[in-house]
Write an enzyme that holds these catalytic residues in place. Structure first.
Site, short mmCIF file in Angstrom:
data_model
loop_
_atom_site.label_atom_id
_atom_site.label_comp_id
_atom_site.label_asym_id
_atom_site.label_seq_id
_atom_site.Cartn_x
_atom_site.Cartn_y
_atom_site.Cartn_z
N VAL A 171 6.19 -13.82 12.55
CA VAL A 171 6.15 -15.28 12.47
C VAL A 171 7.58 -15.80 12.61
CG1 VAL A 171 5.74 -17.25 10.93
CG2 VAL A 171 4.08 -15.39 11.04
N ASP A 172 7.74 -16.86 13.39
CA ASP A 172 9.04 -17.51 13.50
C ASP A 172 8.87 -19.02 13.41
OD1 ASP A 172 11.14 -15.40 14.00
OD2 ASP A 172 9.72 -14.89 15.58
N SER B 98 0.82 -1.22 0.00
CA SER B 98 0.00 0.00 0.00
C SER B 98 0.85 1.26 0.00
CB SER B 98 -0.97 0.07 1.18
OG SER B 98 -1.74 -1.09 1.29
N ASP C 93 8.05 -8.53 10.99
CA ASP C 93 8.19 -9.99 11.14
C ASP C 93 7.42 -10.42 12.38
OD1 ASP C 93 8.93 -12.62 11.23
OD2 ASP C 93 11.08 -12.26 11.17
#
Length: 797
Positions: free
Chosen positions: A324-325, A250, A322
């Protein structure tokens, strides 16, 4: 002869009956934009005035009445879209589309979206205003389900309508949180690359933060092992084939009074989302004595994610942080039901699920969980390898208060009230953009950011469970990147890396600086912006980076090895300004050449499947501009030629020749025929439009379209060997809100307001969108009533 005439007459009667029946059916299937309907639980009449583009302007005496009417009118235009979006998080697509999407359902069930949604609803205080208004909105949807015509998609897929609940709202928001999904694409890929090729090959891939690129500036004085992973590739392909929108990126910028001609704030926003039919946003203007917002709603979600009124405006871009791991887990060799947990062993949690499948028996499956999250191996065989991989996700780790936040934002009357609501947005990470009639401009990065040890790199699968504990120390919202009324008098976001705050540069999957650089390049020198010039800027098709990449490639060419015709082409390219109008030849040549360079650089080290994974990541967009300035990078050598080491010049020269050969093959020897409109096109696809015979009825397009990926008018596509670029994502709306003339603020949708193919508003904005045109967003009640195309009244039942 008489018998033949009699047969013809009978046949004519039959055809006439079929035609009449078809007309009656089509008329019955259309949304009702006028007349009077009774609605349960209303306290007083609600009037809905539809403008000439099918936007409802809803006037009620109480918010609950108005939101009940909103639910009804939203459902009659978008019930099919609501149905699809609520099904994703709960693993309900196979019931509609059959066994081919079972893997996608298994994946989403294992993520825990549905489980988290149910838990969130159990913990809700049903007496809060956000819950009461949500329930009123759901009541309106459910009354349409009960009383209104069934959308044609339900007949064609053979599914039944069923009531919507609070869980459905949260499942839709959970899917929105997932849809960014860059960690799923990037982390396993990089881990595999490191293990296969070594750390040397990661140095030039732009996986870390580049402080020399165009950064979003903060201003907050008060602040403090080998694994084959195709899970996200498979899931993404399924969602794309069903034309279910994925959130991509965006643009937004808000210009302060010091930089506008009128001395008032101008707000611009164009969220980039996967194109689909219907388009993602439903516009609605809701007005009561104590509430007013002109908002953009997700299907099945009561409160707008983008909105404005006479006092303020807000919008969003993706933060790209980030959240997510992934972890390699170690299974106990003596007991396969246990995994390594610190110095000891813990029991895997086994979760059993059942999925309904169209025209088949239900499918039961089981997956494992650790304290970090679900183990992805074995879910439809999409992750393979000897070591289990689990996934930790902020969305399911933190209490979900997103609905409360959206309600507070939509009810806000000033900047402080909007800011107060933002800490409740934990995922997905969003850049909330803000401007108001008092002259304030602001940007906040919203997400639950957490402390990351210096020793941890979050873009690789974690080797040790103890390397990065699942129990995160979340940072206070005051430490999030943000800027309020900065001295440079504007704020912006283009999904690029935010600058440091309190000495921290937050890791993420940020897009390259291309759009950011162009936005700053245009905003910085100009101090007399108005609505017209901002509207021109939001449709700008010029890249601030591509001409530099082209020059860097051109300067290493050996012109002595070029034919006269090829030299003339190169000379023509050297004068290119980076623009992408339909008639551009230079844009076509540049992108064909750039793809050939990227393929030559990476394909020899990567297998075809890995190369496709690479092209699906933001990293593939970030890497090319820096890499062409690194002639000694290990990537330039073609590892398939064992007896020599290729140079950058050799690779670039061969890529240039290959690009021209392919263009001559596709379009002939006349360079003037190699125009952008021949290779860059858009089609707004509907799930049912996959059926060839129904494509023209349900889909909108295809059309040639100007713009390109990573220009402000970001009409994104994925590179491919064919050199034809089908746009997959782009502006889901373009909004320009001028606080000096709020009545004439403007917007556009990619196709139309309605998702009902029998509605006249199914695609009535498509050509305007292609042309870069806008339409008015009306706020004035007298004007709305005077210019209303129709009026629908809801009375108490």
């Amino acid at each position: 002869m008489k018998k033949l005439k009699k047969f013809g007459l009978v046949l004519l009667v039959i055809i006439s009956v079929i035609v009449v029946a078809g007309v009656i059916f089509m008329t019955h299937m259309k949304p009702d934009y006028s007349g009077e309907k009774q609605l349960s639980n209303l306290s007083e009449t609600v009037d809905v005035y539809y403008d000439s583009y099918g936007i409802p302007h809803i006037y009620g005496q109480t918010e609950e009445d108005a939101f009940r009417a909103l639910g009804y009118v939203h459902a009659q235009d978008r019930l099919w879209q609501m149905e699809l979006l609520r099904r994703i998080g709960r693993g309900g697509l196979s019931e509609v589309f059959g066994k081919d999407v079972l893997g996608t359902d298994k994946f989403f069930l294992s993520l825990g979206i549905d489980e988290a949604s149910n838990q969130t609803v159990v913990e809700l205080d049903l007496n809060t205003e956000s819950v009461k208004l949500s329930q009123a909105y759901l009541d309106g949807i459910n009354q349409f389900i009960e009383d209104g015509p069934t959308p044609i998609e339900f007949y064609l897929t053979g599914i039944d309508k069923s009531p919507f609940t609070l869980v459905d709202i949260h499942n839709t928001l959970g899917y929105m949180s997932f849809s960014f999904a860059q960690a799923h694409k990037t982390d396993p890929f990089l881990t595999n690359l490191k293990n296969a090729l070594g750390a040397e090959y990661l140095t030039d891939l732009e996986i870390d933060i580049d402080p020399s690129s165009t950064l979003i500036q903060n201003h907050n004085p008060k602040a403090i092992d080998t694994v084959r992973n195709t899970v996200i590739t498979s899931v993404t392909k399924t969602l794309e084939s069903l034309h279910i929108p994925l959130f991509e990126g965006s643009n937004s910028w808000v210009i302060g009074p010091e930089k506008t001609k009128s001395g008032k704030v101008i707000f611009a926003n164009d969220p980039h989302i996967g194109f689909a039919q219907p388009s993602v946003w439903y516009e609605a203007h809701v007005n009561t004595p104590n509430y007013e917002k002109y908002g953009y709603h997700l299907a099945g979600v009561p409160f707008p994610l983008l909105a404005h009124d006479r006092k303020l405006a807000y919008g969003m871009t993706m933060f790209e942080n980030d959240d997510v791991d992934f972890y390699f887990e170690e299974t106990n060799l003596n007991d396969s039901t246990q995994y390594k947990n610190g110095d000891g062993w813990a029991a895997y949690e086994f979760v059993n699920k059942s999925i309904k499948v169209k025209d088949a028996e239900a499918v039961d499956f089981t997956f494992k969980k650790t304290k970090r999250g679900p183990v992805l191996n074995g879910i439809a065989n999409q992750v393979s390898g000897d070591r289990p991989i689990s996934m930790w996700w902020t969305y399911t780790d933190v209490k979900n208060e997103v609905i409360s936040s959206l309600h507070e934002m939509s009810s806000a009357t000033d900047m402080a009230a909007v800011e107060k609501a933002l800490p409740k947005i934990h995922a997905p990470g969003l850049n909330i953009m803000y401007g108001d009639a008092k002259g304030n401009v602001a940007w906040w990065a919203t997400a639950k950011l957490y402390e990351i040890p210096d020793s941890i790199h979050t873009k690789f699968v974690q080797e040790s469970p103890e390397a990065f504990p699942a129990e995160r120390r979340y940072l206070p919202f005051a430490e999030n990147p943000q800027a309020k009324n900065p001295p440079w008098n504007y704020v912006y976001s283009a999904n690029n890396q935010p600058d440091s705050i309190n000495g921290k540069l937050y890791p993420g999957y940020y897009l390259p600086e291309n759009r950011a650089k162009r936005i700053v390049q245009l905003l910085e020198p100009k101090n007399d912006w108005d609505r017209t010039t901002v509207g021109e800027m939001i449709t700008d098709v010029t890249s601030a980076v591509d001409p530099g990449v082209l020059r860097d490639l051109a300067k290493v060419l050996d012109v002595k090895n070029l034919t006269k015709e090829d030299f003339q082409i190169l000379d023509r390219l050297n004068s290119w300004k980076g623009d992408h109008p339909l008639e551009s030849v230079e844009a076509t040549i540049f992108h064909r050449w750039e793809y050939e360079v990227i393929q030559a650089i990476f394909m020899d080290e990567l297998k075809v499947e890995q190369f496709e994974e690479f092209l699906s990541t933001h990293m593939s967009k970030r890497v090319i501009a820096p890499l062409v300035n690194k002639p000694n990078s290990v990537w330039w050598d073609d590892v398939k030629t064992k007896d020599k080491k290729e140079t950058q010049a050799e690779i670039v020269q061969a890529a240039f020749q290959d690009a021209l050969v392919s263009l001559r093959k596709d379009f002939g020897p006349n360079v003037n025929d190699w125009t952008w409109d021949k290779v860059h096109s858009i089609e707004h696809g509907h799930p049912i439009g996959q059926v060839a015979a129904l494509r023209s009825f349900f889909n909108v397009g295809p059309f040639p379209i100007h713009g390109s990926r990573e220009v402000i008018n970001n009409l994104g596509f994925r590179y491919n060997s064919e050199g034809y670029y089908k746009v997959g994502s782009g502006p889901s709306t373009r909004r320009v809100i001028d606080f000096s003339d709020i009545e004439n603020s403007m917007s556009i949708l990619p196709t139309g307001q309605s998702g009902n193919p029998f509605s006249k508003h199914y695609k009535d904005q498509a050509q305007m969108f292609l042309n870069g045109e806008f339409r008015k967003m009306m706020l004035n009640k007298d004007e709305i009533i005077d210019k209303a195309d129709s009026k629908l009244s809801f009375t108490p039942q």
